[in-house]
Design a protein around this motif. Structure first.
Motif, PDB file in Angstrom:
ATOM      1  N   LEU A  14      77.854  56.524  25.226  1.00  0.00           N
ATOM      2  CA  LEU A  14      78.059  55.889  26.531  1.00  0.00           C
ATOM      3  C   LEU A  14      79.509  55.439  26.618  1.00  0.00           C
ATOM      4  O   LEU A  14      79.985  54.682  25.768  1.00  0.00           O
ATOM      5  N   PHE A  15      80.226  55.902  27.657  1.00  0.00           N
ATOM      6  CA  PHE A  15      81.654  55.616  27.685  1.00  0.00           C
ATOM      7  C   PHE A  15      82.216  55.758  29.099  1.00  0.00           C
ATOM      8  O   PHE A  15      81.607  56.375  29.970  1.00  0.00           O
ATOM      9  N   LEU A  16      83.395  55.168  29.282  1.00  0.00           N
ATOM     10  CA  LEU A  16      84.150  55.339  30.513  1.00  0.00           C
ATOM     11  C   LEU A  16      84.888  56.674  30.450  1.00  0.00           C
ATOM     12  O   LEU A  16      85.691  56.904  29.539  1.00  0.00           O
ATOM     13  N   LYS A  17      84.629  57.548  31.418  1.00  0.00           N
ATOM     14  CA  LYS A  17      85.177  58.899  31.302  1.00  0.00           C
ATOM     15  C   LYS A  17      86.691  58.951  31.484  1.00  0.00           C
ATOM     16  O   LYS A  17      87.325  59.902  31.018  1.00  0.00           O
ATOM     17  N   ASP A  18      87.290  57.952  32.132  1.00  0.00           N
ATOM     18  CA  ASP A  18      88.744  57.982  32.269  1.00  0.00           C
ATOM     19  C   ASP A  18      89.455  57.393  31.052  1.00  0.00           C
ATOM     20  O   ASP A  18      90.681  57.388  30.989  1.00  0.00           O
ATOM     21  N   LYS A  19      88.674  56.906  30.084  1.00  0.00           N
ATOM     22  CA  LYS A  19      89.251  56.383  28.841  1.00  0.00           C
ATOM     23  C   LYS A  19      88.916  57.272  27.643  1.00  0.00           C
ATOM     24  O   LYS A  19      89.357  56.980  26.529  1.00  0.00           O
ATOM     25  N   CYS A  20      88.144  58.315  27.857  1.00  0.00           N
ATOM     26  CA  CYS A  20      87.679  59.144  26.743  1.00  0.00           C
ATOM     27  C   CYS A  20      87.683  60.621  27.142  1.00  0.00           C
ATOM     28  O   CYS A  20      87.477  60.944  28.306  1.00  0.00           O
ATOM     29  N   HIS A  21      87.876  61.484  26.172  1.00  0.00           N
ATOM     30  CA  HIS A  21      87.715  62.920  26.402  1.00  0.00           C
ATOM     31  C   HIS A  21      87.386  63.591  25.083  1.00  0.00           C
ATOM     32  O   HIS A  21      87.597  63.030  24.006  1.00  0.00           O
ATOM     33  N   TYR A  22      86.859  64.804  25.176  1.00  0.00           N
ATOM     34  CA  TYR A  22      86.411  65.518  23.989  1.00  0.00           C
ATOM     35  C   TYR A  22      87.506  66.435  23.456  1.00  0.00           C
ATOM     36  O   TYR A  22      88.247  67.062  24.215  1.00  0.00           O
ATOM     37  N   VAL A  23      87.590  66.508  22.131  1.00  0.00           N
ATOM     38  CA  VAL A  23      88.464  67.455  21.455  1.00  0.00           C
ATOM     39  C   VAL A  23      87.618  68.252  20.474  1.00  0.00           C
ATOM     40  O   VAL A  23      86.606  67.770  19.964  1.00  0.00           O
ATOM     41  N   GLN A  24      88.028  69.491  20.201  1.00  0.00           N
ATOM     42  CA  GLN A  24      87.270  70.336  19.285  1.00  0.00           C
ATOM     43  C   GLN A  24      87.503  69.887  17.850  1.00  0.00           C
ATOM     44  O   GLN A  24      88.623  69.557  17.450  1.00  0.00           O
ATOM     45  N   ASP A  25      86.428  69.858  17.058  1.00  0.00           N
ATOM     46  CA  ASP A  25      86.508  69.442  15.660  1.00  0.00           C
ATOM     47  C   ASP A  25      85.625  70.379  14.846  1.00  0.00           C
ATOM     48  O   ASP A  25      84.432  70.133  14.673  1.00  0.00           O
ATOM     49  N   GLY A  26      86.218  71.474  14.355  1.00  0.00           N
ATOM     50  CA  GLY A  26      85.422  72.457  13.641  1.00  0.00           C
ATOM     51  C   GLY A  26      84.437  73.128  14.567  1.00  0.00           C
ATOM     52  O   GLY A  26      84.793  73.638  15.623  1.00  0.00           O
ATOM     53  N   HIS A  27      83.142  73.096  14.187  1.00  0.00           N
ATOM     54  CA  HIS A  27      82.129  73.765  14.996  1.00  0.00           C
ATOM     55  C   HIS A  27      81.650  72.928  16.162  1.00  0.00           C
ATOM     56  O   HIS A  27      80.933  73.421  17.025  1.00  0.00           O
ATOM     57  N   THR A  28      82.049  71.661  16.204  1.00  0.00           N
ATOM     58  CA  THR A  28      81.510  70.772  17.225  1.00  0.00           C
ATOM     59  C   THR A  28      82.636  70.039  17.936  1.00  0.00           C
ATOM     60  O   THR A  28      83.813  70.392  17.810  1.00  0.00           O
ATOM     61  N   GLN A  29      82.261  68.998  18.693  1.00  0.00           N
ATOM     62  CA  GLN A  29      83.242  68.237  19.451  1.00  0.00           C
ATOM     63  C   GLN A  29      83.317  66.804  18.922  1.00  0.00           C
ATOM     64  O   GLN A  29      82.390  66.313  18.285  1.00  0.00           O
ATOM     65  N   ARG A  30      84.437  66.161  19.197  1.00  0.00           N
ATOM     66  CA  ARG A  30      84.607  64.763  18.836  1.00  0.00           C
ATOM     67  C   ARG A  30      85.146  64.027  20.053  1.00  0.00           C
ATOM     68  O   ARG A  30      86.063  64.510  20.719  1.00  0.00           O
ATOM     69  N   LEU A  31      84.577  62.873  20.337  1.00  0.00           N
ATOM     70  CA  LEU A  31      85.029  62.084  21.481  1.00  0.00           C
ATOM     71  C   LEU A  31      86.232  61.250  21.069  1.00  0.00           C
ATOM     72  O   LEU A  31      86.159  60.453  20.127  1.00  0.00           O
ATOM     73  N   ARG A  32      87.338  61.460  21.754  1.00  0.00           N
ATOM     74  CA  ARG A  32      88.542  60.661  21.509  1.00  0.00           C
ATOM     75  C   ARG A  32      88.514  59.468  22.453  1.00  0.00           C
ATOM     76  O   ARG A  32      88.530  59.625  23.674  1.00  0.00           O
ATOM     77  N   VAL A  33      88.461  58.289  21.892  1.00  0.00           N
ATOM     78  CA  VAL A  33      88.308  57.051  22.655  1.00  0.00           C
ATOM     79  C   VAL A  33      89.627  56.298  22.675  1.00  0.00           C
ATOM     80  O   VAL A  33      90.206  56.028  21.615  1.00  0.00           O
TER      81      VAL A  33
ATOM     82  N   TRP B 130      70.557  81.076  13.588  1.00  0.00           N
ATOM     83  CA  TRP B 130      71.584  81.744  14.399  1.00  0.00           C
ATOM     84  C   TRP B 130      72.744  80.797  14.673  1.00  0.00           C
ATOM     85  O   TRP B 130      73.920  81.167  14.558  1.00  0.00           O
ATOM     86  N   ALA B 131      72.413  79.549  15.018  1.00  0.00           N
ATOM     87  CA  ALA B 131      73.459  78.568  15.318  1.00  0.00           C
ATOM     88  C   ALA B 131      74.256  78.214  14.072  1.00  0.00           C
ATOM     89  O   ALA B 131      75.486  78.080  14.120  1.00  0.00           O
ATOM     90  N   GLN B 132      73.584  78.063  12.940  1.00  0.00           N
ATOM     91  CA  GLN B 132      74.275  77.668  11.716  1.00  0.00           C
ATOM     92  C   GLN B 132      75.285  78.706  11.270  1.00  0.00           C
ATOM     93  O   GLN B 132      76.346  78.373  10.733  1.00  0.00           O
ATOM     94  N   GLU B 133      74.973  79.973  11.465  1.00  0.00           N
ATOM     95  CA  GLU B 133      75.920  81.018  11.088  1.00  0.00           C
ATOM     96  C   GLU B 133      77.200  80.901  11.900  1.00  0.00           C
ATOM     97  O   GLU B 133      78.311  81.023  11.365  1.00  0.00           O
ATOM     98  N   ARG B 134      77.051  80.637  13.178  1.00  0.00           N
ATOM     99  CA  ARG B 134      78.227  80.461  14.041  1.00  0.00           C
ATOM    100  C   ARG B 134      78.980  79.191  13.662  1.00  0.00           C
ATOM    101  O   ARG B 134      80.212  79.168  13.597  1.00  0.00           O
ATOM    102  N   TYR B 135      78.243  78.103  13.435  1.00  0.00           N
ATOM    103  CA  TYR B 135      78.871  76.830  13.088  1.00  0.00           C
ATOM    104  C   TYR B 135      79.649  76.942  11.775  1.00  0.00           C
ATOM    105  O   TYR B 135      80.749  76.397  11.644  1.00  0.00           O
TER     106      TYR B 135
ATOM    107  N   ILE C 282      74.997  75.777   2.057  1.00  0.00           N
ATOM    108  CA  ILE C 282      75.112  77.054   1.353  1.00  0.00           C
ATOM    109  C   ILE C 282      75.774  78.104   2.247  1.00  0.00           C
ATOM    110  O   ILE C 282      76.653  78.861   1.804  1.00  0.00           O
ATOM    111  N   ILE C 283      75.371  78.157   3.514  1.00  0.00           N
ATOM    112  CA  ILE C 283      75.967  79.110   4.454  1.00  0.00           C
ATOM    113  C   ILE C 283      77.464  78.844   4.593  1.00  0.00           C
ATOM    114  O   ILE C 283      78.279  79.769   4.617  1.00  0.00           O
TER     115      ILE C 283
END
Length: 279
Positions: free
Chosen positions: A156-175, A199-204, A266-267
């Motif tokens: 839960l966050f204020l969208k004008d104070k936070c945005h997402y950045v890519q972090d490996g296979h997933t995203q990280r919220l920069r606050v 299927w998802a783990q192979e991509r991740y 292991i993958i």
């Protein structure tokens, strides 16, 4: 590490929060997640052109607005979703996140307040805490586990104070600002078939390997430095989840989670070895 004292949520207007849910073939999960969001005036579902009944389920809910976008990466998809939200406060949820009774009760307590009180509380929030983290409980086919490796995250966050950045296979919220805590927890309850998880783990693993190999050890957190050693991570995850987290006491759901997390490591190790063999 000492956990910070909770800074409890003080928002008093339900209409100031828009839940945002990302989906792709989430037919086994989405109904349960949306059923816990009936308090919201509008729920935004951003779908990556699902081929199952995901869109049909979303459209069946009167407070859901469905938009579709071709998936490129997680951070871009989440940031696109933020642009669709008409409120400053966003509740960002995966399609297998189910709000607990305690958290729903917390939202229900946020009844209408007078204009002066609303302005005062918004000023307090916007001047201090800009994002709230939630703790998670993990479920295997609806059965609650006593422990998990799943970390708390800002939902839960204020969208004008936070945005997402890519972090490996997933995203990280920069606050940009201070982070507090929600009182209630969220149940992570993914009931998609094992084949979809694999299927998802192979991509991740491919994306995570690129991240690990693209950074030097001092620039990585401890868990990622262990993963770069290749051999250690699968064994450590197996014994830590089974014994350290006590999942040996949870029967078959516990074993399922232990093997699932060990297999994911292991993958990833196989992907790291593959890259070494190429050089």
């Amino acid at each position: 590490m000492i956990e910070p004292e909770p800074h409890w949520l003080i928002i008093n207007v339900l209409s100031s929060i828009t839940p945002l849910v990302l989906t792709y073939n989430e037919e086994p999960n989405l109904s349960r997640t949306l059923a816990r969001l009936t308090w919201a005036k509008t729920v935004i579902v951003v779908d990556s052109f699902s081929t199952d009944r995901t869109c049909e389920i979303a459209r069946s809910q009167p407070n859901v607005r469905l938009v579709q976008r071709s998936f490129d990466n997680h951070s871009a998809q989440w940031n696109f979703g933020l642009d669709q939200c008409g409120t400053q406060w966003v509740l960002a949820l995966d399609a297998d996140y189910v709000l607990s009774d305690e958290l729903i009760h917390q939202f229900e307590e946020m009844g209408p307040a007078g204009d002066a009180e609303i302005s005062k509380q918004k000023a307090e929030i916007e001047g201090s805490v800009v994002a709230y983290e939630a703790r998670f409980r993990y479920c295997i086919h609806g059965r609650l586990l006593r422990g998990t490796l799943y970390p708390p995250r800002a939902v839960l966050f204020l969208k004008d104070k936070c945005h997402y950045v890519q972090d490996g296979h997933t995203q990280r919220l920069r606050v940009v600002g201070t982070t507090g805590w929600l009182r209630g927890v969220i149940d992570h309850d993914d009931r998609k078939p094992l084949s979809q998880w694999l299927w998802a783990q192979e991509r991740y693993a491919t994306l995570e390997a690129q991240k690990l190999l693209g950074h030097s050890d001092p620039g990585l957190p401890l868990q990622d430095r262990i993963r770069r050693k290749i051999i250690l991570a699968p064994a450590l995850v197996f014994f830590y989840t089974l014994l350290g987290k006590g999942l040996i006491l949870d029967g078959w759901p516990g074993w399922y989670y232990v093997f699932q997390r060990t297999l994911a490591e292991i993958i990833l190790s196989l992907r790291l070895i593959e890259q070494k063999l190429k050089h």
